[in-house]
Design a protein around this motif. Structure first.
Motif, short mmCIF file in Angstrom:
data_model
loop_
_atom_site.label_atom_id
_atom_site.label_comp_id
_atom_site.label_asym_id
_atom_site.label_seq_id
_atom_site.Cartn_x
_atom_site.Cartn_y
_atom_site.Cartn_z
N ARG A 183 0.84 -1.21 0.00
CA ARG A 183 0.00 0.00 0.00
C ARG A 183 0.88 1.25 0.00
N PHE A 214 -1.67 -1.14 -5.18
CA PHE A 214 -2.92 -1.37 -4.47
C PHE A 214 -3.60 -2.69 -4.84
N SER A 225 -6.51 1.55 2.58
CA SER A 225 -6.03 1.33 1.22
C SER A 225 -7.06 1.81 0.21
#
Length: 408
Positions: free
Chosen positions: A79, A84, A114
């Protein structure tokens, strides 16, 4: 927050300990902690390398909780690197329902952060809400962190809106949904996610796809064929009784008592013993019944002797597991007394307890008079059976846990 030099000192000490660590548990823990320190120092390449290696060692232990923590720490590094897709997938994979609620709440919290970083604000809110559902009333620190996160979401929503619609777990895991059985007139075929038929309706019966394969039965026969996701026949009509594939094997039978054998996708018989009743393979082991209940591995070796009266695996949240848990534990019954075995056949808790439930880090045991206590994962006494119900024991275990923020 400690100064960078202090973190470098911590990392150096972790490295020294790694030099003496020889078992998978220790190396997984030390490497993942070193990954955390390197991440905080901003040295993300080193953090990524340690995080990946830590996960390898954690998976080798076979321990669900240890693996989940390693996955989460690696996801946290990813992250920070802006990677991602993999980070979200790891957060989702880590968040098993068999984990302690405290850890699951933290995983949802970080998955939400995230999503926030990506502008997926509605999805972030879903994760924050789930974290509060799991631990909100019992964890003031979590409540405070989530409150700050939701304030940040509100500010960003005012500027940019909520962003993309939330993804499903399958989408996060990048799971490809197989065609599903669908009826067209009197016959069955398979339809894609949009509802259109992708395999023609020409079967009297059709089972769902598992492991990329599905059993189908044509109208002119009582025996089942096996097809792949294109509809191509993998096995011609073979058995009148079949069960879905799992772990690359399927149980099939010609009927009658003690008729179940396991075959692979080519039709080769892999487990030839013939059992009276069977359950699907999970992580290389299947629960079976002959004279009594036991378990067999993929090579046909009996790993848990078939002398038990039943498998009665119940989790602390009340859910029943048909056989072994994700980390390979099962509650067995012998004449009304409960014990625990693992998928290798090792007896962790002898079947001497009137009641036994699997907790993520312990075993809850009842003495038959309404009093509950706990054993540790080695089967040793942890909490005396003096509590009125399981919830009191779970609360006591929570107080014993030392890692209040295991991901960080």
């Amino acid at each position: 927050m400690a100064e960078p030099d202090e973190f470098r000192t911590i990392r150096r000490r972790l490295t020294e300990k790694l030099g003496a660590a020889v078992d998978n548990k220790s190396r997984a823990r030390l490497l993942s902690l070193r990954a955390v320190v390197s991440r905080i120092l901003g040295e993300l390449d080193d953090a990524l390398a340690d995080g990946r290696l830590a996960l390898t060692y954690a998976e080798a232990t076979g321990e669900l909780r240890r693996t989940a923590v390693a996955q989460a720490r690696l996801a946290h590094v990813l992250r920070w690197r802006g990677e991602f897709v993999e980070a979200d997938r790891l957060f989702a994979e880590a968040n098993s329902t068999e984990l302690p609620e405290r850890l699951r709440a933290v995983l949802h919290e970080h998955a939400g952060r995230s999503c926030y970083d990506q502008g997926r604000l509605m999805e972030a809110c879903h994760h924050f809400e789930r974290a509060l559902d799991l631990r909100g009333t019992e964890d003031p620190e979590l409540q405070a962190r989530i409150r700050l996160s939701l304030d940040a979401v509100a500010e960003r929503v005012a500027e940019t809106g909520f962003g993309p619609y939330p993804r499903t777990r399958e989408e996060v895991l990048e799971s490809d949904r197989p065609p599903a059985p669908a009826r067209d007139g009197d016959l069955w075929g398979f339809a894609g996610p949009d509802g259109d038929m992708v395999i023609a309706a020409e079967y009297a019966e059709a089972q769902p796809f598992r492991d990329g394969l599905a059993w189908v039965r044509r109208p002119e026969t009582e025996r089942w064929s096996l097809v792949d996701r294109t509809g191509a026949t993998v096995l011609e009509p073979s058995y009148p009784v079949v069960r879905s594939f799992s772990d690359g094997l399927a149980w099939v039978s010609d009927g009658g008592d003690a008729g179940w054998v396991a075959i692979d996708a080519t039709g080769e018989v892999v487990v030839p013993h013939g059992f009276a009743d069977v359950r699907p393979f999970r992580r290389g082991v299947a629960v079976v019944r002959r004279d009594g209940w036991g378990a067999v591995d993929r090579n046909g070796r009996i790993v848990v002797p078939t002398r038990h009266h039943g498998f009665v695996t119940v989790l602390a949240d009340g859910r029943y597991v048909d056989g072994f848990t994700e980390e390979g534990l099962a509650v067995v019954d012998v004449a009304g007394r409960r014990g625990v075995v693992n998928r290798a056949g090792k007896v962790l808790v002898p079947p001497t307890h009137p009641a036994l439930v699997i907790h993520p880090v312990a075993f809850l045991v009842g003495d038959g008079t309404g009093r509950w206590g706990a054993l540790d994962r080695r089967g040793e006494p942890l909490i005396e059976p003096v509590h009125r119900d399981r919830d009191e024991v779970v609360a006591e275990i929570e107080r014993l846990l030392v890692d209040t923020s295991p991901v960080l």
